[in-house]
Design a protein around this motif. Structure first.
Motif, PDB file in Angstrom:
ATOM      1  N   THR A  43    -133.669  33.709 -42.338  1.00  0.00           N
ATOM      2  CA  THR A  43    -133.303  33.097 -41.059  1.00  0.00           C
ATOM      3  C   THR A  43    -131.806  33.148 -40.767  1.00  0.00           C
ATOM      4  N   GLN A  44    -131.002  33.481 -41.783  1.00  0.00           N
ATOM      5  CA  GLN A  44    -129.563  33.569 -41.568  1.00  0.00           C
ATOM      6  C   GLN A  44    -128.977  34.628 -42.495  1.00  0.00           C
ATOM      7  N   ILE A  45    -128.067  35.419 -41.950  1.00  0.00           N
ATOM      8  CA  ILE A  45    -127.399  36.469 -42.721  1.00  0.00           C
ATOM      9  C   ILE A  45    -125.942  36.059 -42.910  1.00  0.00           C
ATOM     10  N   GLN A  46    -125.514  35.990 -44.159  1.00  0.00           N
ATOM     11  CA  GLN A  46    -124.130  35.613 -44.454  1.00  0.00           C
ATOM     12  C   GLN A  46    -123.179  36.800 -44.262  1.00  0.00           C
ATOM     13  N   THR A  47    -123.548  37.945 -44.841  1.00  0.00           N
ATOM     14  CA  THR A  47    -122.669  39.115 -44.807  1.00  0.00           C
ATOM     15  C   THR A  47    -123.493  40.370 -44.576  1.00  0.00           C
ATOM     16  N   LEU A  48    -122.944  41.260 -43.759  1.00  0.00           N
ATOM     17  CA  LEU A  48    -123.533  42.571 -43.525  1.00  0.00           C
ATOM     18  C   LEU A  48    -122.497  43.603 -43.941  1.00  0.00           C
ATOM     19  N   VAL A  49    -122.885  44.492 -44.854  1.00  0.00           N
ATOM     20  CA  VAL A  49    -121.961  45.516 -45.347  1.00  0.00           C
ATOM     21  C   VAL A  49    -122.424  46.877 -44.844  1.00  0.00           C
ATOM     22  N   LEU A  50    -121.519  47.559 -44.143  1.00  0.00           N
ATOM     23  CA  LEU A  50    -121.786  48.903 -43.642  1.00  0.00           C
ATOM     24  C   LEU A  50    -120.905  49.895 -44.384  1.00  0.00           C
ATOM     25  N   GLN A  51    -121.424  51.091 -44.600  1.00  0.00           N
ATOM     26  CA  GLN A  51    -120.639  52.187 -45.148  1.00  0.00           C
ATOM     27  C   GLN A  51    -120.473  53.227 -44.050  1.00  0.00           C
ATOM     28  N   ILE A  52    -119.226  53.616 -43.809  1.00  0.00           N
ATOM     29  CA  ILE A  52    -118.941  54.603 -42.781  1.00  0.00           C
ATOM     30  C   ILE A  52    -118.090  55.702 -43.393  1.00  0.00           C
ATOM     31  N   GLY A  53    -118.559  56.925 -43.274  1.00  0.00           N
ATOM     32  CA  GLY A  53    -117.806  58.066 -43.783  1.00  0.00           C
ATOM     33  C   GLY A  53    -116.584  58.338 -42.925  1.00  0.00           C
ATOM     34  N   GLU A  54    -115.483  58.722 -43.571  1.00  0.00           N
ATOM     35  CA  GLU A  54    -114.252  58.943 -42.823  1.00  0.00           C
ATOM     36  C   GLU A  54    -114.327  60.153 -41.906  1.00  0.00           C
ATOM     37  N   LEU A  55    -115.358  60.972 -42.042  1.00  0.00           N
ATOM     38  CA  LEU A  55    -115.535  62.128 -41.168  1.00  0.00           C
ATOM     39  C   LEU A  55    -116.658  61.930 -40.156  1.00  0.00           C
ATOM     40  N   SER A  56    -117.227  60.732 -40.116  1.00  0.00           N
ATOM     41  CA  SER A  56    -118.327  60.474 -39.185  1.00  0.00           C
ATOM     42  C   SER A  56    -117.769  60.320 -37.771  1.00  0.00           C
ATOM     43  N   SER A  57    -118.652  60.352 -36.810  1.00  0.00           N
ATOM     44  CA  SER A  57    -118.222  60.195 -35.412  1.00  0.00           C
ATOM     45  C   SER A  57    -118.091  58.725 -35.023  1.00  0.00           C
ATOM     46  N   VAL A  58    -118.327  57.826 -35.969  1.00  0.00           N
ATOM     47  CA  VAL A  58    -118.247  56.386 -35.725  1.00  0.00           C
ATOM     48  C   VAL A  58    -116.877  55.886 -36.194  1.00  0.00           C
ATOM     49  N   ILE A  59    -116.196  55.170 -35.321  1.00  0.00           N
ATOM     50  CA  ILE A  59    -114.848  54.678 -35.624  1.00  0.00           C
ATOM     51  C   ILE A  59    -114.946  53.225 -36.103  1.00  0.00           C
ATOM     52  N   PRO A  60    -114.564  52.980 -37.362  1.00  0.00           N
ATOM     53  CA  PRO A  60    -114.721  51.642 -37.940  1.00  0.00           C
ATOM     54  C   PRO A  60    -114.109  50.514 -37.120  1.00  0.00           C
TER      55      PRO A  60
END
Length: 113
Positions: free
Chosen positions: A24-41
């Protein structure tokens, strides 16, 4: 900026996971993003509050891990960082390589309260 759409999908995915597992509740969400991905952290960080607003993730802490853009040199078989070495193997100056990592976008961890 496509990051808001990406974060909306991440929130939906995490909410579905939480619902299926009775969380019912999320304390922390951890994402991994590659430095060459098209997603900007930094855009992901900026979009997260809007995407999470009104959901079980609205009070969740977002953590982002940057994964290096590594390659394997086809000439000398050494691993090197593509960005740090401007797409050239620092060991033999070869520009023929195979990407090993750096384009990822993963939900690594969901920490429930």
């Amino acid at each position: 900026m496509h990051e808001i759409g990406v974060m909306m999908e991440v929130v939906k995915t995490v909410e579905n996971f939480a619902k299926q597992n009775g969380v019912t509740q999320i304390q922390t969400l951890v994402l991994q993003i590659g430095e060459l991905s098209s997603v900007i952290p930094r855009y992901i960080e900026a979009c997260f509050p809007a995407a999470a607003d009104g959901t079980i993730l609205q009070d969740t802490k977002l953590e982002i891990e940057i994964l290096p853009g590594n390659a394997l040199c086809c000439e000398c078989s050494k691993v090197f960082n593509i960005m740090e070495n401007k797409s050239k193997c620092p060991y033999c100056d070869c520009r023929d390589w195979e990407m090993l990592s750096g384009k990822e976008f993963n939900i690594k961890e969901i920490v429930a309260c």
